[in-house]
Scaffold this motif. Structure first.
Motif, mmCIF file in Angstrom:
data_model
loop_
_atom_site.group_PDB
_atom_site.id
_atom_site.type_symbol
_atom_site.label_atom_id
_atom_site.label_comp_id
_atom_site.label_asym_id
_atom_site.label_seq_id
_atom_site.Cartn_x
_atom_site.Cartn_y
_atom_site.Cartn_z
ATOM 1 N N ASP A 275 0.829 -1.208 0.000
ATOM 2 C CA ASP A 275 0.000 0.000 0.000
ATOM 3 C C ASP A 275 0.865 1.262 0.000
ATOM 4 O OD1 ASP A 275 -2.201 -1.643 0.108
ATOM 5 O OD2 ASP A 275 -2.690 -1.205 2.199
ATOM 6 N N ILE A 276 1.889 1.255 0.853
ATOM 7 C CA ILE A 276 2.778 2.415 0.957
ATOM 8 C C ILE A 276 3.557 2.612 -0.334
ATOM 9 C CG2 ILE A 276 4.791 3.352 2.162
ATOM 10 C CD1 ILE A 276 3.754 1.814 4.674
ATOM 11 N N ILE A 277 4.024 1.532 -0.928
ATOM 12 C CA ILE A 277 4.760 1.615 -2.191
ATOM 13 C C ILE A 277 3.900 2.271 -3.270
ATOM 14 C CG2 ILE A 277 5.699 0.240 -4.098
ATOM 15 C CD1 ILE A 277 6.585 -1.794 -1.861
ATOM 16 N N VAL A 278 2.655 1.813 -3.404
ATOM 17 C CA VAL A 278 1.759 2.385 -4.412
ATOM 18 C C VAL A 278 1.525 3.866 -4.138
ATOM 19 C CG1 VAL A 278 -0.570 2.304 -5.379
ATOM 20 C CG2 VAL A 278 0.636 0.183 -4.902
ATOM 21 N N GLN A 279 1.325 4.220 -2.868
ATOM 22 C CA GLN A 279 1.129 5.629 -2.521
ATOM 23 C C GLN A 279 2.343 6.471 -2.896
ATOM 24 O OE1 GLN A 279 -1.546 7.043 -1.577
ATOM 25 N NE2 GLN A 279 -0.840 9.081 -0.970
ATOM 26 N N ARG A 280 3.547 5.957 -2.634
ATOM 27 C CA ARG A 280 4.763 6.701 -2.978
ATOM 28 C C ARG A 280 4.883 6.860 -4.496
ATOM 29 N NH1 ARG A 280 3.971 7.678 1.223
ATOM 30 N NH2 ARG A 280 5.148 7.397 3.151
ATOM 31 N N LEU A 281 4.540 5.827 -5.253
ATOM 32 C CA LEU A 281 4.611 5.914 -6.709
ATOM 33 C C LEU A 281 3.630 6.952 -7.243
ATOM 34 C CD1 LEU A 281 4.930 2.116 -7.564
ATOM 35 C CD2 LEU A 281 6.667 3.866 -7.972
ATOM 36 N N VAL A 282 2.452 7.006 -6.664
ATOM 37 C CA VAL A 282 1.470 8.013 -7.075
ATOM 38 C C VAL A 282 1.992 9.415 -6.767
ATOM 39 C CG1 VAL A 282 -0.844 8.921 -6.616
ATOM 40 C CG2 VAL A 282 -0.501 6.469 -6.880
ATOM 41 N N GLU A 283 2.597 9.589 -5.589
ATOM 42 C CA GLU A 283 3.155 10.895 -5.224
ATOM 43 C C GLU A 283 4.265 11.305 -6.184
ATOM 44 O OE1 GLU A 283 2.410 10.276 -0.408
ATOM 45 O OE2 GLU A 283 4.428 10.188 -1.233
ATOM 46 N N LEU A 284 5.123 10.371 -6.536
ATOM 47 C CA LEU A 284 6.215 10.673 -7.449
ATOM 48 C C LEU A 284 5.677 11.012 -8.836
ATOM 49 C CD1 LEU A 284 8.742 7.941 -6.337
ATOM 50 C CD2 LEU A 284 9.060 10.406 -6.107
ATOM 51 N N GLU A 285 4.634 10.321 -9.258
ATOM 52 C CA GLU A 285 4.017 10.614 -10.552
ATOM 53 C C GLU A 285 3.443 12.020 -10.550
ATOM 54 O OE1 GLU A 285 2.878 9.035 -14.464
ATOM 55 O OE2 GLU A 285 4.251 8.392 -12.888
ATOM 56 N N ALA A 286 2.850 12.411 -9.425
ATOM 57 C CA ALA A 286 2.289 13.758 -9.298
ATOM 58 C C ALA A 286 3.396 14.809 -9.372
ATOM 59 C CB ALA A 286 1.534 13.892 -7.981
ATOM 60 N N GLU A 287 4.533 14.519 -8.735
ATOM 61 C CA GLU A 287 5.661 15.450 -8.802
ATOM 62 C C GLU A 287 6.171 15.592 -10.216
ATOM 63 O OE1 GLU A 287 8.584 14.054 -6.061
ATOM 64 O OE2 GLU A 287 7.259 14.240 -4.319
ATOM 65 N N ASP A 288 6.235 14.487 -10.946
ATOM 66 C CA ASP A 288 6.689 14.522 -12.343
ATOM 67 C C ASP A 288 5.726 15.342 -13.206
ATOM 68 O OD1 ASP A 288 8.845 12.957 -11.699
ATOM 69 O OD2 ASP A 288 7.958 11.086 -12.422
ATOM 70 N N GLU A 289 4.432 15.198 -12.941
ATOM 71 C CA GLU A 289 3.431 15.908 -13.725
ATOM 72 C C GLU A 289 3.495 17.421 -13.480
ATOM 73 O OE1 GLU A 289 1.225 14.954 -15.989
ATOM 74 O OE2 GLU A 289 1.956 12.904 -15.954
#
Length: 207
Positions: free
Chosen positions: A191-205
Motif C-alpha cells: 500500500d505504501i509503495i503504491v502511494q509513494r509511486l502516485v506521489e512521485l508521478e504527481a511530482e513529475d506531472e
C-alpha cells in the motif's frame, strides 16, 4: 506506470488497498492517467527495487512482497525472480536501481554480512531513491557492517556504514516473525509503495 495501476484497479476487486489509501490512490491514479496518456517517458527496468538478504527473507517476505506487487500490475525487481540465465548480475541490478522510482530495503539479522546487500543499499542511497525500510527481526540500532576487512577495503566499509546510517534515519515498518502477521506487513508495505509511486508521478506531472 500509473495507467497500468488504474487499469488493474478497474478490472479487479479481489485485491484492495487499505482505508484511505484506496480512495487517495484511486482518485489520484485516475487523474494522472488522464493527464499523462499522451506523453511518453523513458522505459524503466522496474518500478520497485527490492533489496534483501536472501538467506533471511528470500522464501518469506521478499517473495510475498514481489508477488503482491506483481498482482497490482507493477514491475518489481527481485534478483532471483527477475534475472534470467545469461544476465550479467551487477549490470542488471545496478540498472534496475538507477531506473526504479522506489526501493524497498528489507533489513534482517544477516543483512550486514552481505557485500551485495550493502553495495545495493549504497547505490540506492547515492541515487537518492524514495526508500521504504522494513526491519525484519532486527532493530535499526542493531544494523552494522560486519564484512571482514580482508574482503573489503576501508573506504568501501565507510561507504556502507554511511548508507546504513542514512537508512536508520528513515521511518520504516517493523516486523517480528515471532509475533507479527507476515501477510499484514506485506499488504501494508505494498500500500505504501503504491502511494509513494502516485506521489512521485504527481511530482513529475507538476514539473
Amino acid at each position: 506506470m500509473i495507467s497500468r495501476l488504474f487499469d488493474f484497479m478497474k478490472q479487479s476487486k479481489s485485491i484492495q488497498l487499505n482505508n484511505k489509501y484506496s480512495l487517495d490512490i484511486y482518485t489520484n491514479t485516475y487523474t494522472y492517467h488522464k493527464a499523462s496518456s499522451s506523453s511518453s517517458t523513458p522505459k524503466a527496468l522496474c518500478d520497485v527495487f527490492i533489496n534483501h538478504r536472501g538467506t533471511d527473507t528470500k522464501k518469506t517476505l521478499a517473495t510475498l512482497l514481489y508477488d503482491n506487487l506483481k498482482a497490482r500490475n507493477l514491475r518489481p525487481f527481485l534478483d532471483y525472480k527477475t534475472l534470467k540465465p545469461g544476465d550479467h548480475i551487477f549490470d542488471h541490478i545496478n540498472g534496475a536501481i538507477y531506473t526504479s522510482k522506489v526501493a524497498v530495503t528489507v533489513f534482517s539479522p544477516n543483512y550486514g554480512h552481505s557485500y551485495s546487500c550493502l553495495h545495493e543499499l549504497a547505490l540506492i542511497m547515492e541515487s537518492k531513491k524514495r526508500i521504504i525500510p522494513i526491519f525484519f527481526d532486527i532493530k535499526p540500532s542493531q544494523l552494522d557492517v560486519v564484512i571482514e576487512r580482508v574482503r573489503c577495503p576501508d573506504d568501501e566499509i565507510q561507504r556502507f556504514r554511511w548508507a546504513l546510517q542514512e537508512a536508520r534515519d528513515i521511518v520504516g515498518l517493523m516486523f517480528d516473525s515471532d509475533k507479527g502477521n507476515l501477510s499484514e506487513v506485506v499488504t501494508s508495505a505494498s500500500d505504501i509503495i503504491v502511494q509513494r509511486l502516485v506521489e512521485l508521478e504527481a511530482e513529475d506531472e507538476s514539473v
